[in-house]
Motif scaffolding. Structure first.
Motif, PDB file in Angstrom:
ATOM      1  N   ALA A 117       0.828  -1.210   0.000  1.00  0.00           N
ATOM      2  CA  ALA A 117       0.000   0.000   0.000  1.00  0.00           C
ATOM      3  C   ALA A 117       0.860   1.257   0.000  1.00  0.00           C
ATOM      4  N   VAL A 118       1.905   1.266   0.808  1.00  0.00           N
ATOM      5  CA  VAL A 118       2.803   2.426   0.852  1.00  0.00           C
ATOM      6  C   VAL A 118       3.460   2.646  -0.511  1.00  0.00           C
ATOM      7  N   ALA A 119       3.906   1.566  -1.141  1.00  0.00           N
ATOM      8  CA  ALA A 119       4.547   1.691  -2.451  1.00  0.00           C
ATOM      9  C   ALA A 119       3.582   2.261  -3.485  1.00  0.00           C
ATOM     10  N   LEU A 120       2.356   1.771  -3.487  1.00  0.00           N
ATOM     11  CA  LEU A 120       1.374   2.237  -4.468  1.00  0.00           C
ATOM     12  C   LEU A 120       0.991   3.697  -4.234  1.00  0.00           C
ATOM     13  N   VAL A 121       0.799   4.076  -2.980  1.00  0.00           N
ATOM     14  CA  VAL A 121       0.459   5.468  -2.676  1.00  0.00           C
ATOM     15  C   VAL A 121       1.623   6.387  -3.035  1.00  0.00           C
ATOM     16  N   SER A 122       2.839   5.972  -2.714  1.00  0.00           N
ATOM     17  CA  SER A 122       4.014   6.783  -3.048  1.00  0.00           C
ATOM     18  C   SER A 122       4.167   6.924  -4.559  1.00  0.00           C
ATOM     19  N   ALA A 126       3.885   1.953  12.043  1.00  0.00           N
ATOM     20  CA  ALA A 126       5.040   2.855  12.091  1.00  0.00           C
ATOM     21  C   ALA A 126       6.275   2.190  11.489  1.00  0.00           C
ATOM     22  N   LEU A 127       6.450   0.910  11.760  1.00  0.00           N
ATOM     23  CA  LEU A 127       7.608   0.197  11.214  1.00  0.00           C
ATOM     24  C   LEU A 127       7.502   0.038   9.698  1.00  0.00           C
ATOM     25  N   VAL A 128       6.301  -0.220   9.203  1.00  0.00           N
ATOM     26  CA  VAL A 128       6.106  -0.299   7.752  1.00  0.00           C
ATOM     27  C   VAL A 128       6.522   1.021   7.103  1.00  0.00           C
ATOM     28  N   TRP A 129       6.083   2.117   7.677  1.00  0.00           N
ATOM     29  CA  TRP A 129       6.430   3.432   7.130  1.00  0.00           C
ATOM     30  C   TRP A 129       7.940   3.660   7.171  1.00  0.00           C
ATOM     31  N   LEU A 130       8.563   3.314   8.298  1.00  0.00           N
ATOM     32  CA  LEU A 130       9.998   3.546   8.455  1.00  0.00           C
ATOM     33  C   LEU A 130      10.824   2.665   7.523  1.00  0.00           C
ATOM     34  N   VAL A 131      10.522   1.375   7.508  1.00  0.00           N
ATOM     35  CA  VAL A 131      11.311   0.446   6.694  1.00  0.00           C
ATOM     36  C   VAL A 131      11.140   0.731   5.203  1.00  0.00           C
ATOM     37  N   LEU A 180      11.047   3.591   3.767  1.00  0.00           N
ATOM     38  CA  LEU A 180      11.593   4.890   3.361  1.00  0.00           C
ATOM     39  C   LEU A 180      12.378   4.834   2.040  1.00  0.00           C
ATOM     40  N   PRO A 181      13.218   3.820   1.810  1.00  0.00           N
ATOM     41  CA  PRO A 181      13.909   3.778   0.513  1.00  0.00           C
ATOM     42  C   PRO A 181      12.948   3.623  -0.663  1.00  0.00           C
ATOM     43  N   VAL A 182      11.871   2.870  -0.467  1.00  0.00           N
ATOM     44  CA  VAL A 182      10.868   2.714  -1.526  1.00  0.00           C
ATOM     45  C   VAL A 182      10.208   4.058  -1.810  1.00  0.00           C
ATOM     46  N   GLN A 183       9.903   4.788  -0.750  1.00  0.00           N
ATOM     47  CA  GLN A 183       9.314   6.114  -0.924  1.00  0.00           C
ATOM     48  C   GLN A 183      10.304   7.060  -1.604  1.00  0.00           C
ATOM     49  N   ALA A 232      21.795   8.407   2.511  1.00  0.00           N
ATOM     50  CA  ALA A 232      22.152   8.654   3.909  1.00  0.00           C
ATOM     51  C   ALA A 232      20.910   8.895   4.763  1.00  0.00           C
ATOM     52  N   ALA A 233      19.899   9.525   4.165  1.00  0.00           N
ATOM     53  CA  ALA A 233      18.679   9.840   4.908  1.00  0.00           C
ATOM     54  C   ALA A 233      17.793   8.624   5.129  1.00  0.00           C
ATOM     55  N   THR A 234      17.981   7.578   4.331  1.00  0.00           N
ATOM     56  CA  THR A 234      17.075   6.425   4.411  1.00  0.00           C
ATOM     57  C   THR A 234      17.760   5.119   4.796  1.00  0.00           C
ATOM     58  N   VAL A 235      19.071   5.134   5.030  1.00  0.00           N
ATOM     59  CA  VAL A 235      19.777   3.891   5.354  1.00  0.00           C
ATOM     60  C   VAL A 235      19.296   3.297   6.673  1.00  0.00           C
ATOM     61  N   VAL A 236      18.676   4.123   7.507  1.00  0.00           N
ATOM     62  CA  VAL A 236      18.118   3.612   8.755  1.00  0.00           C
ATOM     63  C   VAL A 236      17.101   2.504   8.483  1.00  0.00           C
ATOM     64  N   ALA A 237      16.432   2.557   7.331  1.00  0.00           N
ATOM     65  CA  ALA A 237      15.370   1.592   7.032  1.00  0.00           C
ATOM     66  C   ALA A 237      15.887   0.154   6.938  1.00  0.00           C
ATOM     67  N   PRO A 238      16.867  -0.141   6.062  1.00  0.00           N
ATOM     68  CA  PRO A 238      17.355  -1.526   6.026  1.00  0.00           C
ATOM     69  C   PRO A 238      18.078  -1.930   7.307  1.00  0.00           C
ATOM     70  N   LEU A 239      18.645  -0.956   8.015  1.00  0.00           N
ATOM     71  CA  LEU A 239      19.281  -1.286   9.292  1.00  0.00           C
ATOM     72  C   LEU A 239      18.232  -1.733  10.314  1.00  0.00           C
ATOM     73  N   VAL A 240      17.103  -1.032  10.349  1.00  0.00           N
ATOM     74  CA  VAL A 240      16.024  -1.425  11.259  1.00  0.00           C
ATOM     75  C   VAL A 240      15.476  -2.794  10.866  1.00  0.00           C
ATOM     76  N   MET A 241      15.282  -3.022   9.567  1.00  0.00           N
ATOM     77  CA  MET A 241      14.783  -4.325   9.130  1.00  0.00           C
ATOM     78  C   MET A 241      15.761  -5.433   9.495  1.00  0.00           C
ATOM     79  N   THR A 242      17.049  -5.174   9.350  1.00  0.00           N
ATOM     80  CA  THR A 242      18.053  -6.167   9.724  1.00  0.00           C
ATOM     81  C   THR A 242      17.969  -6.486  11.212  1.00  0.00           C
ATOM     82  N   PHE A 243      17.790  -5.457  12.023  1.00  0.00           N
ATOM     83  CA  PHE A 243      17.647  -5.678  13.466  1.00  0.00           C
ATOM     84  C   PHE A 243      16.399  -6.503  13.767  1.00  0.00           C
TER      85      PHE A 243
END
Length: 267
Positions: free
Chosen positions: A50-55, A124-129, A131-134, A217-228
């Protein structure tokens, strides 16, 4: 030369958050009606789609059209495959023991507690993770090797988790394997091929942003969170605690990699 539409990206963040929230609220309403919260696991993949389609819709006229379409399709394919797989796996089963335990210990209204601690948190996690797709939707310029490397990594991840899920489903379908530990196929190389596949998918999607270093740099937090989440959070670590007392699991742990695939140890 690539550019990045920062203002449009920033304004699109709210729309993406709204999409994730809507999916989780609808799922919560369905769960209340059915009396089973395990369906929120199905909503995890749907939320990303849904996030990908809306973006994609919000970014029209901003980013490169080919990149926008490719990233959207890859995300939707991954999300829907995961949702269908989890839905089929849980069909005919009652509540997930994780949610039963959580609701039994919930302070106050257990349903409102579930809304806060499960549905809104997952939204919230869906939105955060994602971020690179957005962000990829707002990147201008043609696809370069970063994107092609990302597509290859995504494909490898999807294949890894899909094959792993299929192998596990076939193993469990055989009554002769009841009570046994799955240690064949990809499961002999890693104890969590499905989670490792997700790891590859989300680092692959992140690579689509990497030709714009500031956006990366602004979105690398996303795959890092998913990895965690996959390794230490609700993924591998939680599952292993649940399986710790299973006969043969300690031996399986000793000979099989915990995450990154490698040949099984001998002896």
């Amino acid at each position: 030369m690539s550019g990045f539409a920062w203002a449009a990206f920033a304004s699109g963040l709210a729309g993406a958050a709204g999409a994730a929230l809507a999916v989780m609220l609808v799922t919560f309403a369905i769960a209340l009606r059915k009396g089973v919260h395990r369906i929120v696991d199905v909503a995890w993949g749907i939320g990303f789609a849904a996030v990908a389609l809306v973006s994609y819709g919000l970014s029209a006229g901003e980013g490169d059209d080919v990149r926008r379409l490719v990233v959207t399709v890859l995300t939707v394919v991954w999300g829907l495959r995961l949702a269908v797989h989890i839905g089929r796996r849980g069909r005919g089963h009652g509540e997930d023991p994780r949610y039963e335990k959580m609701l039994a210990k919930a302070p106050g209204n257990p349903q409102l507690y579930a809304l806060r601690k499960v549905y809104l948190l997952q939204g919230a996690l869906v939105w955060l993770v994602s971020l690179p797709v957005q962000a990829a939707q707002y990147l201008t310029g043609p696809l370069v090797w970063w994107a092609w490397a990302g597509a290859v990594l995504w494909a490898a991840g999807l294949a890894f988790e899909g094959i792993g899920d299929h192998q596990l489903a076939r193993f469990k379908a055989d009554p002769a394997n009841k009570g046994k530990i799955m240690d064949r196929g990809l499961w002999s190389w890693t104890r969590h091929p499905n989670y490792f596949g997700d790891f590859l998918v989300w680092w692959g999607l992140f690579l689509f942003v990497c030709q714009a270093p500031a956006a990366a740099a602004a979105t690398v937090v996303a795959p890092l969170v998913m990895t965690f989440l996959l390794t230490k959070g609700s993924g591998a670590a939680l599952l292993e605690r649940h399986m710790a007392d299973r006969p043969g699991f300690a031996e399986y742990q000793a000979r099989t990699s915990g995450f990154f695939p490698r040949p099984p140890r001998r002896g």
